[in-house]
Design an enzyme around this catalytic site. Structure first.
Site, PDB file in Angstrom:
ATOM      1  N   HIS A 155       0.826  -1.204   0.000  1.00  0.00           N
ATOM      2  CA  HIS A 155       0.000   0.000   0.000  1.00  0.00           C
ATOM      3  C   HIS A 155       0.860   1.255   0.000  1.00  0.00           C
ATOM      4  O   HIS A 155       2.039   1.214   0.317  1.00  0.00           O
ATOM      5  CB  HIS A 155      -0.888   0.011   1.249  1.00  0.00           C
ATOM      6  CG  HIS A 155      -0.077  -0.015   2.513  1.00  0.00           C
ATOM      7  ND1 HIS A 155       0.484  -1.178   2.988  1.00  0.00           N
ATOM      8  CD2 HIS A 155       0.296   0.970   3.364  1.00  0.00           C
ATOM      9  CE1 HIS A 155       1.178  -0.904   4.082  1.00  0.00           C
ATOM     10  NE2 HIS A 155       1.085   0.402   4.338  1.00  0.00           N
ATOM     11  N   HIS A 197       5.323   6.225  -1.330  1.00  0.00           N
ATOM     12  CA  HIS A 197       6.105   5.001  -1.526  1.00  0.00           C
ATOM     13  C   HIS A 197       5.292   3.778  -1.124  1.00  0.00           C
ATOM     14  O   HIS A 197       4.295   3.879  -0.423  1.00  0.00           O
ATOM     15  CB  HIS A 197       7.393   5.059  -0.691  1.00  0.00           C
ATOM     16  CG  HIS A 197       7.128   4.976   0.789  1.00  0.00           C
ATOM     17  ND1 HIS A 197       6.705   6.070   1.522  1.00  0.00           N
ATOM     18  CD2 HIS A 197       7.185   3.940   1.661  1.00  0.00           C
ATOM     19  CE1 HIS A 197       6.539   5.701   2.791  1.00  0.00           C
ATOM     20  NE2 HIS A 197       6.819   4.411   2.901  1.00  0.00           N
TER      21      HIS A 197
END
Length: 172
Positions: A35, A116
């Protein structure tokens, strides 16, 4: 009080790619799918989360789906031994992140926002430099459309599950 977080889940293809490394290098592998975190874990009671949920719904209507580009492996060292897939910063992501840290949930983030997807963490210094040394050579190139984000909550066993999903751009 429960623990909540707000994330974007990438496509299955990108999740499979991330998981091929996470299962070896990320102890949270079994607790949450790959995620992009928009808001780190925070606590709220039932009353407050209803309120937050309404505001998230409102917020999601203000943003259109956007392109996510993931283009290389990077690391947060020396701050911490986290190896991640770097996402191209874009305006929608930055704005969403900013709004999620304003009035209604408060708590400014500890670090500046670097979009990220973590693929390795809690590695020793030696492990980190070995793993990063080989992974940063990977050819990473994903382009996809993101059209939703998710409010997650943490279960007693430490794993995270979706509490509610918000689609982008329905208000436009």
């Amino acid at each position: 009080m429960m623990k909540y977080g707000i994330v974007i889940f990438p496509s299955k293809k990108l999740q499979d790619f991330a998981n091929s490394y996470r299962k070896r290098y990320d102890p949270h592998y079994a607790l949450i799918p790959p995620h992009l975190t928009l808001k780190n874990a925070f606590e709220a009671d039932d009353e407050k989360i209803k309120d937050i949920s309404e505001k998230l719904e409102e917020l999601s209507n203000h943003y259109n789906p956007f392109q996510l580009s993931v283009y290389r492996v990077s690391s947060f060292q020396p701050v911490n031994n986290v190896i991640y897939l770097k996402c191209e910063p874009n305006e929608t992501l930055n704005e969403l992140h900013k709004e999620l840290h304003q009035d209604f949930i408060g708590e400014q983030p500890e670090y500046s926002f670097v979009p990220h997807i973590t693929i390795g963490q809690k590695l020793s210094d030696d492990e980190h430099s070995d793993v990063y040394g080989s992974l940063r050579m990977l050819d990473v190139n994903f382009e996809e459309t993101i059209d939703r984000f998710h409010l997650l909550y943490q279960l007693d066993n430490g794993s995270w599950t979706v509490y509610e999903t918000f689609r982008l751009g329905r208000g436009n």
